[in-house]
Scaffold this active site. Structure first.
Site, PDB file in Angstrom:
ATOM      1  N   ARG A 153       0.820  -1.231   0.000  1.00 43.24           N
ATOM      2  CA  ARG A 153       0.000   0.000   0.000  1.00 43.24           C
ATOM      3  C   ARG A 153       0.845   1.268   0.000  1.00 43.24           C
ATOM      4  O   ARG A 153       0.381   2.349   0.373  1.00 43.24           O
ATOM      5  CB  ARG A 153      -0.966   0.042   1.191  1.00 43.24           C
TER       6      ARG A 153
ATOM      7  N   LYS B 249       3.536  11.755 -11.460  1.00 42.50           N
ATOM      8  CA  LYS B 249       2.685  10.846 -12.252  1.00 42.50           C
ATOM      9  C   LYS B 249       3.486   9.584 -12.528  1.00 42.50           C
ATOM     10  O   LYS B 249       4.559   9.636 -13.110  1.00 42.50           O
ATOM     11  CB  LYS B 249       2.328  11.489 -13.595  1.00 42.50           C
TER      12      LYS B 249
ATOM     13  N   GLU C 266      10.659  17.759 -25.085  1.00 44.79           N
ATOM     14  CA  GLU C 266       9.959  18.240 -23.872  1.00 44.79           C
ATOM     15  C   GLU C 266      10.467  19.629 -23.463  1.00 44.79           C
ATOM     16  O   GLU C 266       9.698  20.458 -22.973  1.00 44.79           O
ATOM     17  CB  GLU C 266      10.136  17.257 -22.707  1.00 44.79           C
TER      18      GLU C 266
ATOM     19  N   LYS D  67       8.695  23.006 -14.615  1.00 44.05           N
ATOM     20  CA  LYS D  67       7.677  21.957 -14.468  1.00 44.05           C
ATOM     21  C   LYS D  67       7.242  21.831 -13.006  1.00 44.05           C
ATOM     22  O   LYS D  67       6.053  21.699 -12.725  1.00 44.05           O
ATOM     23  CB  LYS D  67       8.178  20.605 -15.004  1.00 44.05           C
TER      24      LYS D  67
ATOM     25  N   GLU E  15      -3.997  18.327 -11.782  1.00 44.53           N
ATOM     26  CA  GLU E  15      -4.354  18.635 -13.165  1.00 44.53           C
ATOM     27  C   GLU E  15      -5.792  19.077 -13.359  1.00 44.53           C
ATOM     28  O   GLU E  15      -6.550  18.474 -14.113  1.00 44.53           O
ATOM     29  CB  GLU E  15      -4.033  17.421 -14.060  1.00 44.53           C
TER      30      GLU E  15
ATOM     31  N   ARG F 222      -1.712  22.537 -15.151  1.00 46.96           N
ATOM     32  CA  ARG F 222      -0.873  21.364 -15.453  1.00 46.96           C
ATOM     33  C   ARG F 222      -1.213  20.746 -16.807  1.00 46.96           C
ATOM     34  O   ARG F 222      -0.385  20.101 -17.429  1.00 46.96           O
ATOM     35  CB  ARG F 222      -0.990  20.316 -14.332  1.00 46.96           C
TER      36      ARG F 222
ATOM     37  N   ASN G  20       0.567  18.901 -21.466  1.00 43.43           N
ATOM     38  CA  ASN G  20       0.186  17.916 -22.484  1.00 43.43           C
ATOM     39  C   ASN G  20       0.303  18.479 -23.899  1.00 43.43           C
ATOM     40  O   ASN G  20      -0.119  17.814 -24.857  1.00 43.43           O
ATOM     41  CB  ASN G  20      -1.247  17.438 -22.247  1.00 43.43           C
TER      42      ASN G  20
ATOM     43  N   HIS H 194       0.889  16.296 -26.888  1.00 40.03           N
ATOM     44  CA  HIS H 194       0.814  14.905 -26.432  1.00 40.03           C
ATOM     45  C   HIS H 194      -0.467  14.177 -26.821  1.00 40.03           C
ATOM     46  O   HIS H 194      -0.488  12.950 -26.814  1.00 40.03           O
ATOM     47  CB  HIS H 194       1.002  14.837 -24.917  1.00 40.03           C
TER      48      HIS H 194
ATOM     49  N   HIS I 226       0.622  10.970 -28.432  1.00 39.02           N
ATOM     50  CA  HIS I 226       0.442   9.631 -27.856  1.00 39.02           C
ATOM     51  C   HIS I 226      -0.240   8.692 -28.844  1.00 39.02           C
ATOM     52  O   HIS I 226       0.124   7.521 -28.955  1.00 39.02           O
ATOM     53  CB  HIS I 226      -0.391   9.707 -26.578  1.00 39.02           C
TER      54      HIS I 226
ATOM     55  N   HIS J  13       8.910   8.711 -28.431  1.00 38.58           N
ATOM     56  CA  HIS J  13       8.034   9.660 -27.738  1.00 38.58           C
ATOM     57  C   HIS J  13       8.298  11.090 -28.227  1.00 38.58           C
ATOM     58  O   HIS J  13       7.368  11.811 -28.571  1.00 38.58           O
ATOM     59  CB  HIS J  13       8.269   9.548 -26.228  1.00 38.58           C
TER      60      HIS J  13
HETATM   61  N1  NAD Z   1       5.666  10.529 -15.452  1.00 36.11           N
HETATM   62  C1  NAD Z   1       5.703  11.558 -16.256  1.00 36.11           C
HETATM   63  O1  NAD Z   1       5.289  12.650 -15.892  1.00 36.11           O
HETATM   64  C2  NAD Z   1       6.279  11.389 -17.616  1.00 36.11           C
HETATM   65  C3  NAD Z   1       6.596  12.507 -18.385  1.00 36.11           C
HETATM   66  C4  NAD Z   1       7.196  12.306 -19.630  1.00 36.11           C
HETATM   67  C5  NAD Z   1       7.428  11.032 -20.097  1.00 36.11           C
HETATM   68  N2  NAD Z   1       7.080   9.962 -19.309  1.00 36.11           N
HETATM   69  C6  NAD Z   1       7.319   8.604 -19.783  1.00 36.11           C
HETATM   70  O2  NAD Z   1       8.725   8.435 -19.982  1.00 36.11           O
HETATM   71  C7  NAD Z   1       8.925   7.406 -20.933  1.00 36.11           C
HETATM   72  C8  NAD Z   1      10.014   7.820 -21.879  1.00 36.11           C
HETATM   73  O3  NAD Z   1      11.188   8.038 -21.139  1.00 36.11           O
HETATM   74  P1  NAD Z   1      12.633   8.001 -21.799  1.00 36.11           P
HETATM   75  O4  NAD Z   1      12.605   8.772 -23.051  1.00 36.11           O
HETATM   76  O5  NAD Z   1      13.588   8.380 -20.746  1.00 36.11           O
HETATM   77  O6  NAD Z   1      12.745   6.478 -22.267  1.00 36.11           O
HETATM   78  P2  NAD Z   1      13.426   5.155 -21.703  1.00 36.11           P
HETATM   79  O7  NAD Z   1      13.292   5.047 -20.247  1.00 36.11           O
HETATM   80  O8  NAD Z   1      12.893   4.061 -22.535  1.00 36.11           O
HETATM   81  O9  NAD Z   1      14.979   5.380 -22.054  1.00 36.11           O
HETATM   82  C9  NAD Z   1      15.378   5.501 -23.385  1.00 36.11           C
HETATM   83  C10 NAD Z   1      16.485   4.514 -23.736  1.00 36.11           C
HETATM   84  O10 NAD Z   1      17.721   4.997 -23.239  1.00 36.11           O
HETATM   85  C11 NAD Z   1      18.361   3.994 -22.460  1.00 36.11           C
HETATM   86  N3  NAD Z   1      19.100   4.760 -21.436  1.00 36.11           N
HETATM   87  C12 NAD Z   1      18.588   5.479 -20.439  1.00 36.11           C
HETATM   88  N4  NAD Z   1      19.541   6.179 -19.806  1.00 36.11           N
HETATM   89  C13 NAD Z   1      20.702   5.864 -20.402  1.00 36.11           C
HETATM   90  C14 NAD Z   1      22.044   6.261 -20.195  1.00 36.11           C
HETATM   91  N5  NAD Z   1      22.378   7.184 -19.289  1.00 36.11           N
HETATM   92  N6  NAD Z   1      23.001   5.709 -20.983  1.00 36.11           N
HETATM   93  C15 NAD Z   1      22.666   4.806 -21.953  1.00 36.11           C
HETATM   94  N7  NAD Z   1      21.413   4.417 -22.218  1.00 36.11           N
HETATM   95  C16 NAD Z   1      20.443   4.945 -21.441  1.00 36.11           C
HETATM   96  C17 NAD Z   1      17.249   3.127 -21.962  1.00 36.11           C
HETATM   97  O11 NAD Z   1      17.705   1.840 -21.667  1.00 36.11           O
HETATM   98  C18 NAD Z   1      16.313   3.129 -23.161  1.00 36.11           C
HETATM   99  O12 NAD Z   1      16.736   2.190 -24.093  1.00 36.11           O
HETATM  100  C19 NAD Z   1       7.586   7.160 -21.586  1.00 36.11           C
HETATM  101  O13 NAD Z   1       7.056   5.949 -21.090  1.00 36.11           O
HETATM  102  C20 NAD Z   1       6.724   8.319 -21.129  1.00 36.11           C
HETATM  103  O14 NAD Z   1       5.365   7.982 -21.011  1.00 36.11           O
HETATM  104  C21 NAD Z   1       6.524  10.123 -18.106  1.00 36.11           C
HETATM  105 ZN    ZN Z   2       6.196  13.662 -23.054  1.00 39.73          ZN
END
Ligand code: NAD
Ligand code: ZN
Length: 342
Positions: free
Chosen positions: A109, A131, A173, A215, A225, A229, A233, A236, A240, A250
């Protein structure tokens, strides 16, 4: 340990450590009561950092941001005999941080968690705001929670191993933030480009911190939101839907989404900055057009969380640096997308 700054959110305070070192993690959380969660790529590139820590290593990529991974993490936490005093630390990109925050919110929990973001995107966006969630079939982030980590530790040296394509994802972003709220940052982005930014670490680190603060401020004013906030988006909604239907990253999907939103803004609000936004996106290696089947994309778009009955709360730009939320009837939206496509 570098100095921390704190942001107070509705239920908790989050400490941010900028320009910190991974090794400082030991001062934040003891090794015996902590489980680190990372993915294979990060683990392979930074293996020595994980020595002596309980670590769960996930398969990398968005395809694994699903319930099956959550189940497997929970099994491994039970194997570590993790109790409610444990802290989970997500060390990775947005996939790892989203999964870590989500599991930490439901395991027993809810236990405490922190993040060490390792992609540019996770540093400026995914790790901030609480989030956390997972995808369900073609629906991105369909299941999740809003719950804040206790700390964010930024070790910018992780960026030295970041693959080329991931840089543009992060800049999508950063450009988004500039478009909706920060004209000065937009001008800085215009004056530079991807190659220059990668070389000029001082400017880059300052830009990352500026984005974190921007942010965090928005989330602080509207954590759940109801208003401001939603601006985050920008790009997005269509983004998405494209991302789940086509093989786009992305950042690429959001860049195309932002370009379309600029076109809508021109038509609906007389926005005249589309050319500048397109140019900046191109300077950071991002696409600004895609041929896609409106019908196919629209099926997914309609399920977006920003839909209220037959209207979508769409994020548009009045001018660069000033985003607004406008309810747009789905029918009209479909017409707009079709117009731009043809
Ligand atoms: N929670 C939120 O508010 C929020 C906001 C924006 C995006 N997101 C989410 O984030 C995700 C995308 O994140 P991302 O772009 O970081 O993708 P990711 O986590 O898939 O990382 C991208 C790639 O880079 C590699 N990688 C990461 N750090 C590395 C490093 N330092 N050296 C070498 N390789 C590395 C990872 O293994 C992966 O293959 C999506 O799922 C999206 O929905 C969430
Ligand atoms: Zn995004």
């Amino acid at each position: 340990m570098s100095k921390s700054i704190s942001y107070r959110f509705t239920h908790s305070e989050v400490k941010y450590y900028f320009n910190a070192r991974f090794s400082a993690l030991q001062k934040l959380t003891g090794k015996d009561k902590t489980v680190l969660i990372t993915d294979e790529n990060i683990y392979r590139n930074h293996t020595s950092k994980f020595r002596g820590w309980n670590t769960i290593v996930l398969k990398p990529g968005e395809a694994f941001k699903v319930q099956a991974t959550v189940d497997s993490i929970i099994d491994q936490l039970i194997a570590f005999q993790a109790d409610r005093q444990f802290t989970l630390v997500g060390i990775g990109g947005g996939v790892v941080t989203d999964l870590t925050g989500y599991v930490a919110s439901i395991y027993m929990r809810g236990i405490s968690f922190g993040f060490i973001p390792t992609t540019l995107l996770a540093m400026v966006d995914a790790s901030i705001g609480g989030k956390n969630g997972i995808d369900v079939g073609p629906y991105k982030n369909m299941v999740g929670v809003i719950r804040q980590p206790s700390f964010l530790l930024f070790d910018f040296t992780f960026l030295s191993t970041l693959p080329d394509g991931e840089w543009s994802n992060g800049f999508a972003e950063i450009i988004k933030h500039a478009c909706i709220r920060d004209i000065a940052a937009f001008r800085l982005l215009e004056k530079n480009n991807l190659a220059l930014m990668k070389k000029d670490r001082k400017t880059l680190y300052a830009l990352i911190e500026r984005n974190c603060r921007l942010k965090s401020g928005i989330v602080q004013r509207d954590e759940f939101e109801k208003g401001e906030r939603r601006l985050l988006n920008f790009g997005h909604t269509l983004g998405h839907a494209l991302e789940t239907q086509y093989t786009l990253s992305h950042g690429e999907a959001v860049a195309i989404g932002m370009t379309y939103a600029c076109h809508f803004s021109a038509g609906l609000l007389g926005f005249n900055g589309t050319g500048r936004v397109v140019k900046v996106l191109e300077q950071y290696g991002l696409p600004t057009h895609a041929a896609f089947k409106t019908e196919k994309v629209f099926q997914v778009l309609k399920m977006d969380k920003k839909r209220v009955r037959s209207e979508m709360n769409y994020i548009l730009l009045e001018k660069i640096g000033k985003g607004i939320v406008l309810p747009v009837p789905l029918k009209e939206l479909e017409k707009w997308i079709n117009n731009i496509q043809s």
